[in-house]
Design a protein around this motif. Structure first.
Motif, mmCIF file in Angstrom:
data_model
loop_
_atom_site.group_PDB
_atom_site.id
_atom_site.type_symbol
_atom_site.label_atom_id
_atom_site.label_comp_id
_atom_site.label_asym_id
_atom_site.label_seq_id
_atom_site.Cartn_x
_atom_site.Cartn_y
_atom_site.Cartn_z
ATOM 1 N N TYR A 156 0.662 -1.246 -0.162
ATOM 2 C CA TYR A 156 0.145 -0.051 -0.019
ATOM 3 C C TYR A 156 0.786 1.233 -0.081
ATOM 4 O O TYR A 156 0.429 2.268 -0.150
ATOM 5 C CB TYR A 156 -0.708 -0.072 1.167
ATOM 6 C CG TYR A 156 -1.718 -1.274 1.461
ATOM 7 C CD1 TYR A 156 -2.721 -1.520 0.378
ATOM 8 C CD2 TYR A 156 -1.484 -1.992 2.294
ATOM 9 C CE1 TYR A 156 -3.606 -2.596 0.595
ATOM 10 C CE2 TYR A 156 -2.500 -3.320 2.521
ATOM 11 C CZ TYR A 156 -3.485 -3.367 1.617
ATOM 12 O OH TYR A 156 -4.594 -4.518 1.646
ATOM 13 N N ARG A 157 2.109 1.275 0.216
ATOM 14 C CA ARG A 157 2.975 2.415 0.625
ATOM 15 C C ARG A 157 2.959 3.213 -0.715
ATOM 16 O O ARG A 157 3.174 4.726 -0.645
ATOM 17 C CB ARG A 157 4.616 2.085 0.715
ATOM 18 C CG ARG A 157 4.756 1.264 2.201
ATOM 19 C CD ARG A 157 6.134 1.249 2.417
ATOM 20 N NE ARG A 157 6.139 0.681 3.773
ATOM 21 C CZ ARG A 157 6.129 1.210 5.002
ATOM 22 N NH1 ARG A 157 6.020 2.588 5.129
ATOM 23 N NH2 ARG A 157 6.653 0.640 6.105
ATOM 24 N N TRP A 206 1.602 5.381 7.056
ATOM 25 C CA TRP A 206 1.592 3.982 7.105
ATOM 26 C C TRP A 206 2.376 3.426 8.364
ATOM 27 O O TRP A 206 3.362 4.215 8.917
ATOM 28 C CB TRP A 206 2.275 3.131 5.871
ATOM 29 C CG TRP A 206 1.568 3.485 4.606
ATOM 30 C CD1 TRP A 206 0.735 2.755 3.952
ATOM 31 C CD2 TRP A 206 1.729 4.770 3.930
ATOM 32 N NE1 TRP A 206 0.484 3.584 2.792
ATOM 33 C CE2 TRP A 206 1.014 4.626 2.654
ATOM 34 C CE3 TRP A 206 2.460 6.014 4.114
ATOM 35 C CZ2 TRP A 206 0.997 5.608 1.910
ATOM 36 C CZ3 TRP A 206 2.579 6.951 2.812
ATOM 37 C CH2 TRP A 206 1.680 6.770 1.825
ATOM 38 N N ASP A 207 1.856 2.167 9.167
ATOM 39 C CA ASP A 207 2.766 1.700 10.029
ATOM 40 C C ASP A 207 4.019 0.994 9.752
ATOM 41 O O ASP A 207 4.223 0.853 8.443
ATOM 42 C CB ASP A 207 1.995 0.722 10.996
ATOM 43 C CG ASP A 207 1.616 -0.430 10.366
ATOM 44 O OD1 ASP A 207 1.962 -0.791 9.251
ATOM 45 O OD2 ASP A 207 0.630 -1.232 10.753
ATOM 46 N N PRO A 220 -1.854 0.991 6.010
ATOM 47 C CA PRO A 220 -2.173 2.428 6.011
ATOM 48 C C PRO A 220 -2.853 2.684 7.507
ATOM 49 O O PRO A 220 -3.670 1.871 7.970
ATOM 50 C CB PRO A 220 -3.372 2.455 4.946
ATOM 51 C CG PRO A 220 -3.040 1.355 3.972
ATOM 52 C CD PRO A 220 -2.220 0.345 4.719
ATOM 53 N N THR A 221 -2.562 4.007 7.900
ATOM 54 C CA THR A 221 -3.043 4.415 9.307
ATOM 55 C C THR A 221 -3.966 5.670 8.806
ATOM 56 O O THR A 221 -5.050 5.979 9.746
ATOM 57 C CB THR A 221 -1.982 4.618 10.048
ATOM 58 O OG1 THR A 221 -0.942 5.715 9.686
ATOM 59 C CG2 THR A 221 -1.363 3.359 10.461
ATOM 60 N N SER A 271 -7.307 11.833 7.753
ATOM 61 C CA SER A 271 -8.239 11.391 8.851
ATOM 62 C C SER A 271 -7.895 9.865 8.906
ATOM 63 O O SER A 271 -7.069 9.242 8.179
ATOM 64 C CB SER A 271 -9.723 11.378 8.510
ATOM 65 O OG SER A 271 -9.816 10.524 7.159
ATOM 66 N N ASP A 272 -8.090 9.115 10.363
ATOM 67 C CA ASP A 272 -7.702 7.820 10.500
ATOM 68 C C ASP A 272 -8.565 6.735 9.742
ATOM 69 O O ASP A 272 -9.743 7.016 9.272
ATOM 70 C CB ASP A 272 -8.177 7.438 11.696
ATOM 71 C CG ASP A 272 -7.256 8.295 12.883
ATOM 72 O OD1 ASP A 272 -6.164 8.511 12.564
ATOM 73 O OD2 ASP A 272 -7.754 8.250 14.048
ATOM 74 N N VAL A 273 -7.837 5.852 9.192
ATOM 75 C CA VAL A 273 -8.653 4.917 8.207
ATOM 76 C C VAL A 273 -9.608 4.176 9.295
ATOM 77 O O VAL A 273 -9.384 3.640 10.407
ATOM 78 C CB VAL A 273 -7.334 3.603 8.004
ATOM 79 C CG1 VAL A 273 -7.903 2.446 7.347
ATOM 80 C CG2 VAL A 273 -6.326 4.336 6.984
ATOM 81 N N PRO A 274 -10.710 3.969 8.811
ATOM 82 C CA PRO A 274 -11.898 3.378 9.495
ATOM 83 C C PRO A 274 -11.565 1.853 10.056
ATOM 84 O O PRO A 274 -10.836 1.252 9.037
ATOM 85 C CB PRO A 274 -12.993 3.554 8.555
ATOM 86 C CG PRO A 274 -12.813 4.599 7.578
ATOM 87 C CD PRO A 274 -11.374 4.795 7.366
ATOM 88 N N LYS A 275 -11.984 1.517 10.956
ATOM 89 C CA LYS A 275 -11.900 -0.016 11.548
ATOM 90 C C LYS A 275 -12.156 -0.718 10.524
ATOM 91 O O LYS A 275 -11.482 -2.156 10.158
ATOM 92 C CB LYS A 275 -12.383 -0.157 12.782
ATOM 93 C CG LYS A 275 -11.956 0.868 13.812
ATOM 94 C CD LYS A 275 -12.597 0.296 15.075
ATOM 95 C CE LYS A 275 -11.854 1.161 16.393
ATOM 96 N NZ LYS A 275 -12.769 0.692 17.798
#
Length: 834
Positions: A780-781, A790-791, A796-797, A803-807
């Motif tokens: 995904y980078r 990204w972590d 992706p974070t 905004s935060d990626v939804p759960k």
């Protein structure tokens, strides 16, 4: 071979027929004591090529005639007329002459354009009046298409004219489409300058309106050249359709003096009157004398449109009629028309009088059958009846009956409209036989419908006809093959219609029932659809019986010979001759110039078998060349096969039986074909021997070549049978070649699909490992369009907007990441480091 009982042929008593003079259910057909039947058939007006509508009429007529003659054993005297002077003929011949003269004139392009423009506007005014009100400016070739679509677009897309009732397109719509097509071509011609090539159909009537009175018709060759050429083409078409020729042909132009005398006789009895050098039939006087007018179609008696159609295109200029329904017996000829002398002046016969005179001359005061297309019922046939019964009228003797039975053949229609020359919605017989039908297949299609019913040929009917023909084709082929396999060389030889077969099996009982059912169908006004079903049912039962181990070949042969005879009676074998008892099966589907070869026999047997003996010699040499020295049975067979000796004995046997120099080529060929088949059967056994695995490919190739090429070119099919010699069948070469090509095409298609599937698998595999090469941390980078953070594992974070990626989305991304991880590990295991 089969035991038979002899009985009388089918009696002509008990026949019922549809009779237009007595509408409703069929009425008894009462024959004369001597078995004779007089029949007059309305023939063609010879001004153009014959089409499928004519074929339906004349083939259906021919089927009935053949049934009466060859099934019911009646003596039919069949007379048909040729209309060689008629409004249509006059107009076509005259217009063609004027058109040819016009083409020779030294017109400039502007003059040609002006002429075609005038014709264009006149044609639109006469035939497509809505074009004139479909726009504000005058009609021309440039605005024509827009005008056409606005005025007649609905009709061109399958709709109806505003004046059409019932919501279904019919003759009016078909005629509109014809006129539009003529205008389309003319508009193109006006734009491109090819006026005389593209605008002919609109120029013909226009030139006729300008110059028809200038044509010198004292030389009638302009008309006779047309009619003689068209009559010849009609006769050729009938021969091609296997329609029996008439016993007598009459032509109008050969009967003009008799026509004048006949008309004089009608006048003398007070049933006709002269007016302005024409003569008209007096319907009122005829009816007042106690006669009936319009007996066939009383409901059409006052139909003005039909009356005018019956009088022809020149009806509006026939002056002096006392009543609108009175019809012309003699027409005064005007300038541009052919003429003959008469007591009333130069003129020509009316349309209806010709048949009355010619039929009466040949058949007398009364005939048994008069036939023609249903469109002729009124006014043509009704007027024929009236004027003939007026001529033979005797005061105090009641109403004369000129015709006992009127047969009217149903229309052949196209999209709801009758097929006709005037509508130009037809397929010519020549084109149909060249592209779509054989004489046999066309006849079967027509026989699938009752002769007096309307018919619109559908794909389903074509399929039914093809199925029927193939079923009988295969049946005849299989029966002959089974009889040859069983060594049956003489058999029944023939089977008359009245003979019965001893009931040794269930098939024998079914056979007797089929004969009774077919007889009932033919007695019910020649019900050919029912008759074909009877034959089909019997053949299917015989096929079942033939597949049984203890098949009753004697009854199967009797069935095949009876079906052969009925096919001959119906005219389905164009090369067979009555009484249709000397052969088994039918010949080619179209008439041929010679019946030599095949079932018809051939005069020189040694020459005839050369192709078969040649194939045997070739196959024998090729089998020996395989070098299968360890195969004792095969080599013994090669040494002992003596088809020439068997052929010589067979030839002598046939000579001793007095064949008059004619031989059955199929039977003579069998010694050589059995020898070839036995060698191939042995090759099929040899190929299963593991000791020959090094030569397996060569053996298989030779075996296939013998079956698919050597024998196919001779018109021979081998059917492999387990634990039995192959079955030898004689099949037309074209059919075998088509089957071989179809099989080859199927094999090629299968190979193509297999190759495509392999390529698809290889591509999928390639795409799989290309994707697997990517580590999960990089999955995904690079997607910066959707994500911005990204972590450590590359998941992706943050979304692109921060905004935060939804759960829920994060869970989906993690599942895909896990799959990529496993895939990448497989990649590393297979290919090493990336």
């Amino acid at each position: 071979m089969a035991e038979t009982k002899t009985s009388t042929p089918p009696s002509s008593g008990g026949i019922a027929v549809f009779n237009s003079l007595k509408p409703g259910a069929p009425v008894p057909f009462v024959t004369r004591e001597d078995g004779s039947v007089s029949w007059y058939s309305c023939g063609p007006t010879v001004y153009d090529l014959s089409h499928m509508g004519h074929a339906r009429n004349y083939v259906s007529t021919d089927v009935i005639r053949r049934i009466l003659m060859h099934y019911f054993d009646l003596k039919v005297n069949f007379v048909m007329n040729i209309t060689d002077v008629d409004d249509k003929i006059i107009i076509k011949a005259r217009r063609k002459r004027l058109y040819d003269l016009e083409r020779e004139k030294p017109y400039t392009p502007a003059q040609r354009h002006a002429l075609a423009t005038a014709a264009f506007l006149a044609y639109a005014h006469a035939n497509l009046p809505l074009l004139e009100v479909a726009g504000d400016s005058p009609l021309d070739e440039l605005n024509y298409l827009a005008r056409r679509d606005a005025a007649y677009g609905t009709v061109l897309t399958g709709g109806v004219l505003p004046t059409t009732e019932g919501g279904k397109p019919g003759d009016a719509e078909a005629k509109t489409k014809m006129h539009v097509a003529n205008m389309d071509a003319a508009a193109r011609g006006l734009q491109t300058g090819s006026v005389f090539d593209d605008a002919e159909e609109i120029l013909l009537p226009y030139l006729d309106s300008l110059y028809k009175e200038t044509i010198d018709t004292s030389d009638q060759t302009m008309f006779t050249d047309l009619t003689k050429s068209m009559e010849k083409l009609f006769t050729d078409d009938m021969d091609a359709l296997n329609v029996l020729p008439p016993d007598s042909i009459t032509r109008v132009t050969e009967y003009v003096p008799q026509i004048v005398e006949f008309i004089d006789g009608i006048i003398a009895k007070g049933f006709a009157y002269e007016a302005n050098a024409s003569v008209y039939f007096d319907i009122d006087a005829f009816e007042k004398a106690g006669n009936t007018y319009a007996r066939l179609r009383p409901e059409s008696k006052n139909d003005k449109a039909l009356q005018e159609e019956g009088e022809g295109s020149l009806s509006k200029s026939l002056a002096g009629k006392r009543r609108p329904g009175d019809f012309a017996l003699w027409k005064k000829s005007k300038p541009g028309e052919p003429f003959w002398p008469s007591p009333w002046g130069n003129g020509r016969p009316g349309w209806h009088i010709e048949c009355s005179v010619m039929a009466s001359d040949k058949l007398g005061e009364q005939m048994d059958i008069h036939s023609g297309g249903i469109d002729l019922a009124f006014p043509h046939h009704d007027n024929e009846l009236a004027q003939s019964e007026a001529y033979f009228y005797r005061p105090g003797h009641g109403e004369h009956s000129w015709v006992r039975y009127f047969f009217h053949m149903g229309h052949l229609s196209i999209a709801g409209s009758k097929m006709s020359k005037s509508l130009k919605n037809f397929q010519t017989i020549q084109d149909a036989l060249a592209t779509t039908y054989t004489a046999r297949s066309m006849r079967i299609v027509f026989m699938l419908s009752r002769w007096n019913d309307g018919l619109e040929i559908s794909p389903d009917m074509r399929k039914q006809a093809s199925s029927f023909e193939n079923t009988l084709d295969n049946f005849f082929t299989n029966v002959k093959a089974r009889l040859a396999e069983a060594g049956v060389s003489s058999g029944l030889q023939k089977l008359s219609l009245g003979e019965t077969v001893e009931a040794k099996s269930s098939l024998a009982a079914e056979f007797e029932q089929a004969k009774a059912d077919l007889d009932a169908a033919l007695r019910s006004s020649f019900d050919t659809p029912a008759a074909l079903q009877v034959i089909l049912r019997l053949v299917r039962n015989a096929n079942v019986s033939m597949s049984e181990p203890s098949a009753d070949l004697s009854t199967i042969e009797a069935v095949a010979r009876w079906v052969t005879k009925i096919a001959g009676v119906f005219g389905l074998d164009p090369n067979a001759q009555p009484p249709y008892e000397s052969s088994l099966g039918w010949g080619p589907a179209n008439p041929t110039a010679s019946a030599a070869g095949g079932a018809g026999g051939i005069a020189d047997p040694k020459v005839a078998v050369q192709p078969y003996s040649g194939v045997f010699a070739k196959v024998k040499g090729d089998v020996a060349a395989l070098g299968l020295t360890t195969e004792v049975a095969l080599n013994t067979l090669l040494a002992e096969l003596r088809p020439d000796a068997e052929f010589a004995l067979l030839e002598k046997e046939l000579d001793d039986n007095n064949n008059n120099g004619r031989y059955d080529i199929e039977r003579l060929a069998l010694p050589f074909l059995r020898a070839v088949s036995s060698l191939r059967d042995e090759l099929r056994r040899v190929v299963t021997n593991p000791d020959n695995k090094d030569k397996k490919a060569a053996v298989l190739a030779l075996s296939d070549r013998i079956r698919d090429y050597d024998l196919v070119e001779l018109g021979v099919q081998l059917d492999d049978q387990p634990d039995r010699p192959s079955l030898i069948k004689f099949v037309p070469v074209a059919k075998l070649v088509a089957a071989r090509e179809e099989k080859a095409a199927a094999v090629a298609e299968k190979a193509r699909l297999k190759e495509e599937a392999q390529r698809a698998r290889e591509k999928a595999e390639e795409e799989k490992w290309a994707k697997a090469k990517t580590p999960p941390q990089d999955l995904y980078r690079n997607n910066t369009a959707d994500f911005s953070a990204w972590d450590a594992d590359g998941l992706p974070t943050k979304l692109a907007d921060g905004s935060d990626v939804p759960k829920t989305q994060s869970k989906r991304l993690k599942k895909e990441w896990d799959r990529q991880k496993k895939l990448h590990e497989s990649y590393l295991e297979k290919f090493g480091s990336a």
